[in-house]
Design a protein around this motif. Structure first.
Motif, PDB file in Angstrom:
ATOM      1  N   PRO A  88       0.821  -1.207   0.000  1.00  0.00           N
ATOM      2  CA  PRO A  88       0.000   0.000   0.000  1.00  0.00           C
ATOM      3  C   PRO A  88       0.852   1.252   0.000  1.00  0.00           C
ATOM      4  O   PRO A  88       2.036   1.229   0.323  1.00  0.00           O
ATOM      5  CB  PRO A  88      -0.793  -0.121   1.317  1.00  0.00           C
ATOM      6  CG  PRO A  88       0.056  -0.992   2.188  1.00  0.00           C
ATOM      7  CD  PRO A  88       0.740  -1.957   1.264  1.00  0.00           C
ATOM      8  N   TRP A 105     -12.063   3.978   4.261  1.00  0.00           N
ATOM      9  CA  TRP A 105     -10.643   3.674   4.138  1.00  0.00           C
ATOM     10  C   TRP A 105     -10.363   3.390   2.661  1.00  0.00           C
ATOM     11  O   TRP A 105     -10.925   2.470   2.077  1.00  0.00           O
ATOM     12  CB  TRP A 105     -10.301   2.469   4.993  1.00  0.00           C
ATOM     13  CG  TRP A 105      -8.873   2.025   4.918  1.00  0.00           C
ATOM     14  CD1 TRP A 105      -8.396   0.894   4.329  1.00  0.00           C
ATOM     15  CD2 TRP A 105      -7.736   2.703   5.466  1.00  0.00           C
ATOM     16  NE1 TRP A 105      -7.032   0.814   4.473  1.00  0.00           N
ATOM     17  CE2 TRP A 105      -6.592   1.915   5.170  1.00  0.00           C
ATOM     18  CE3 TRP A 105      -7.560   3.892   6.170  1.00  0.00           C
ATOM     19  CZ2 TRP A 105      -5.305   2.277   5.551  1.00  0.00           C
ATOM     20  CZ3 TRP A 105      -6.279   4.260   6.559  1.00  0.00           C
ATOM     21  CH2 TRP A 105      -5.175   3.458   6.269  1.00  0.00           C
ATOM     22  N   ARG A 107      -7.046   3.352   1.218  1.00  0.00           N
ATOM     23  CA  ARG A 107      -5.645   3.053   0.898  1.00  0.00           C
ATOM     24  C   ARG A 107      -5.383   1.583   0.615  1.00  0.00           C
ATOM     25  O   ARG A 107      -4.307   1.230   0.158  1.00  0.00           O
ATOM     26  CB  ARG A 107      -4.740   3.521   2.043  1.00  0.00           C
ATOM     27  CG  ARG A 107      -4.789   5.030   2.249  1.00  0.00           C
ATOM     28  CD  ARG A 107      -3.838   5.457   3.349  1.00  0.00           C
ATOM     29  NE  ARG A 107      -3.984   6.886   3.588  1.00  0.00           N
ATOM     30  CZ  ARG A 107      -4.118   7.433   4.772  1.00  0.00           C
ATOM     31  NH1 ARG A 107      -4.106   6.676   5.838  1.00  0.00           N
ATOM     32  NH2 ARG A 107      -4.249   8.738   4.908  1.00  0.00           N
ATOM     33  N   ASP A 108      -6.338   0.721   0.894  1.00  0.00           N
ATOM     34  CA  ASP A 108      -6.117  -0.711   0.727  1.00  0.00           C
ATOM     35  C   ASP A 108      -6.916  -1.223  -0.464  1.00  0.00           C
ATOM     36  O   ASP A 108      -7.694  -2.159  -0.362  1.00  0.00           O
ATOM     37  CB  ASP A 108      -6.503  -1.467   2.000  1.00  0.00           C
ATOM     38  CG  ASP A 108      -6.098  -2.933   1.940  1.00  0.00           C
ATOM     39  OD1 ASP A 108      -5.168  -3.251   1.183  1.00  0.00           O
ATOM     40  OD2 ASP A 108      -6.733  -3.748   2.621  1.00  0.00           O
ATOM     41  N   HIS A 346     -13.575  -6.380  -3.142  1.00  0.00           N
ATOM     42  CA  HIS A 346     -13.165  -5.233  -2.329  1.00  0.00           C
ATOM     43  C   HIS A 346     -14.132  -5.037  -1.161  1.00  0.00           C
ATOM     44  O   HIS A 346     -13.708  -4.770  -0.030  1.00  0.00           O
ATOM     45  CB  HIS A 346     -13.131  -3.975  -3.198  1.00  0.00           C
ATOM     46  CG  HIS A 346     -12.785  -2.730  -2.450  1.00  0.00           C
ATOM     47  ND1 HIS A 346     -11.499  -2.426  -2.048  1.00  0.00           N
ATOM     48  CD2 HIS A 346     -13.571  -1.711  -2.000  1.00  0.00           C
ATOM     49  CE1 HIS A 346     -11.506  -1.278  -1.399  1.00  0.00           C
ATOM     50  NE2 HIS A 346     -12.738  -0.831  -1.351  1.00  0.00           N
ATOM     51  N   ARG A 349     -13.437  -7.506   1.615  1.00  0.00           N
ATOM     52  CA  ARG A 349     -12.245  -7.125   2.386  1.00  0.00           C
ATOM     53  C   ARG A 349     -12.555  -5.993   3.344  1.00  0.00           C
ATOM     54  O   ARG A 349     -12.118  -5.983   4.499  1.00  0.00           O
ATOM     55  CB  ARG A 349     -11.113  -6.709   1.443  1.00  0.00           C
ATOM     56  CG  ARG A 349     -10.460  -7.835   0.686  1.00  0.00           C
ATOM     57  CD  ARG A 349      -9.096  -7.409   0.125  1.00  0.00           C
ATOM     58  NE  ARG A 349      -9.172  -6.212  -0.707  1.00  0.00           N
ATOM     59  CZ  ARG A 349      -9.427  -6.218  -2.001  1.00  0.00           C
ATOM     60  NH1 ARG A 349      -9.667  -7.360  -2.635  1.00  0.00           N
ATOM     61  NH2 ARG A 349      -9.466  -5.089  -2.697  1.00  0.00           N
ATOM     62  N   GLU A 353     -12.236  -5.346   7.468  1.00  0.00           N
ATOM     63  CA  GLU A 353     -11.448  -4.237   8.006  1.00  0.00           C
ATOM     64  C   GLU A 353     -12.292  -3.356   8.927  1.00  0.00           C
ATOM     65  O   GLU A 353     -11.860  -2.990  10.030  1.00  0.00           O
ATOM     66  CB  GLU A 353     -10.871  -3.409   6.862  1.00  0.00           C
ATOM     67  CG  GLU A 353     -10.125  -2.161   7.294  1.00  0.00           C
ATOM     68  CD  GLU A 353      -8.897  -2.452   8.132  1.00  0.00           C
ATOM     69  OE1 GLU A 353      -8.479  -1.575   8.909  1.00  0.00           O
ATOM     70  OE2 GLU A 353      -8.342  -3.571   8.016  1.00  0.00           O
TER      71      GLU A 353
END
Length: 447
Positions: A88, A105, A107-108, A346, A349, A353
């Motif tokens: 990342p 979020w 950035r991932d 995505h 995931r 998170e």
């Protein structure tokens, strides 16, 4: 080291993605798998519960636990060298910790999928006349996505591609309201809805909410539109129960009002599966709005308006009259992410998170104040005494932590007091530090 429950859930998730566990395949009982793996039964039970909540597993009464049919392409097996992910982007330097709500979020993300989507978008030739409905292929894909994720039976004729929830609200205002028409908005509620309706000349009517959502009893009978967030009421976090949903729809039928349903935070649920959308219960009386701003990123600027085809046609015509449109290349990129299953992956995931972040917030702040809305979404409401909330906001700011209060979300005099804490966008370590600062301030100011 990662907890055993998370390790087991991750292993099962990968096996289902790789095809080692096929849709419909029966899993061992929690007792049998615990014996096989030489772990406690609690570890297996909690892993199964997590996968149930995410939609990976189905339970059939009296017959066991099965792999759910996710209707998604299985990931081909790759050599270990191919599995390495691009690291990342570096996190920003330590400084202000932003715990204001409404930000995900970002950035991932899967860089390969992101680049692939935009390369595909570059293949789309420049258009001279944007389709007010949106790209036909994206409308088809969104209809399929909504059928799978929200259980609503829609086709592309029911879908209009917007630039997000605010744009969808504005288009609803154009189609359903006029100067002086009365539009109901939850109180406390999403301030953008109040702003948009008022800007179009409507009279904004505050409608009280409680711990479950909008209060149906006592709703005015002369509302033309009622805006509501039944999946995860903003900012209190209530989940409108089925009996109240039925009463709300009956009110709409009796009064002729249209319900504008903002499917806010329906993607992120940590206790049970989300309830069906209101739209699926009465497509004639409900317009459903959604967005990718939290699922993917606010930077994309793509959402959807779902309604009766006649209303969709009307909205599209009015949209042309105000020269409003959604970027064609952006729509093409989103279509590619949906078509290849990248968006679904995505989203899975991110559910994990955000569940991890939510657990941290509850662990650190739960002992010092009452929390609402912690079973879904990307924010919680920390209830505080009236005099304490503004003091915490100000002292937290001086300590480098930005946090919102609930007061601005009320239409008039606040009835509730506290902090609206967003846990989506701050790095995990900063989230922990920020919550510890808030917890310390709350202890000192309420002790």
């Amino acid at each position: 080291m990662e907890p055993l429950t998370a390790q087991l859930a991750g292993w099962l998730r990968r096996a289902m993605l790789d095809g080692a566990l096929a849709p419909g395949e029966r899993l061992p009982s929690t007792r049998a798998l615990a014996v096989q793996l030489e772990v406690s039964r609690t570890v297996v039970t909690e892993a199964y519960q997590q996968l149930y909540a995410e939609g990976w597993l189905d339970g059939r009464h009296g017959s066991g636990t099965y792999v759910a049919d996710m209707d998604m392409p299985r990931r081909p097996r790759k050599r270990p060298s191919q599995e390495a992910r691009v690291p990342p982007e570096p996190l920003p330097a330590a400084g202000v910790i932003d715990l204001t709500p409404g930000r995900p979020w970002v950035r991932d993300h899967d860089r390969a999928a992101w680049k692939r989507a935009w390369r595909k978008a570059a293949d789309l030739p420049p258009g001279e006349s944007p389709d007010p409905y949106g790209l036909p292929r994206l409308r088809e894909l969104l209809a399929d996505h909504l059928r799978r994720s929200r259980g609503v039976a829609v086709g592309p004729e029911n879908v209009l591609v917007t630039r997000g929830t605010g744009n969808g609200l504005d288009l609803c205002s154009l189609a359903l309201l006029g100067a002086g028409a009365r539009a109901g908005v939850e109180d406390p509620g999403y301030h953008v809805a109040r702003t948009v309706f008022a800007a179009r000349g409507a009279e904004v009517v505050p409608c009280p909410v409680d711990a479950d959502g909008v209060v149906v009893d006592g709703l005015p009978r002369d509302l033309r539109v009622l805006y509501t967030t039944p999946a995860h009421q903003y900012p209190l976090g209530g989940r409108l129960p089925i009996p109240r949903r039925e009463r709300l729809l009956a009110w709409a039928r009796n009064t002729g009002a249209t319900i504008v349903e903002d499917d806010y935070d329906a993607e992120f649920r940590y206790d049970v599966a989300p309830l069906p959308a209101l739209y699926g219960l009465d497509p004639e009386r409900v317009v459903l709005l959604g967005t990718l701003s939290k699922t993917l990123t606010p930077d994309v600027g793509v959402g959807w308006l779902v309604g009766d085809p006649a209303l969709v046609d009307r909205v599209a015509g009015l949209r042309l009259s105000v020269a409003d449109r959604t970027s064609g290349p952006v729509q093409q990129a989103v279509a590619t992410l949906l078509e290849r299953g990248d968006l679904d992956r995505h989203l899975r995931r991110m559910r994990l998170e955000y569940a991890r972040r939510r657990a941290l917030v509850v662990e650190l702040l739960g002992p010092v104040c009452g929390l609402r809305g912690d079973t879904a979404g990307l924010h919680v409401l920390a209830e505080l005494p009236e005099a304490v909330a503004p003091a915490v906001v100000e002292r937290a700011r001086k300590s480098g932590v930005l946090v919102d209060s609930i007061e601005p979300h009320h239409h008039g005099r606040p009835r509730l007091h506290g902090l609206v804490i967003g846990y989506g966008s701050a790095p995990y370590a900063d989230l922990r530090r920020g919550c510890r600062i808030l917890a310390d301030l709350i202890r000192r100011l309420t002790g």
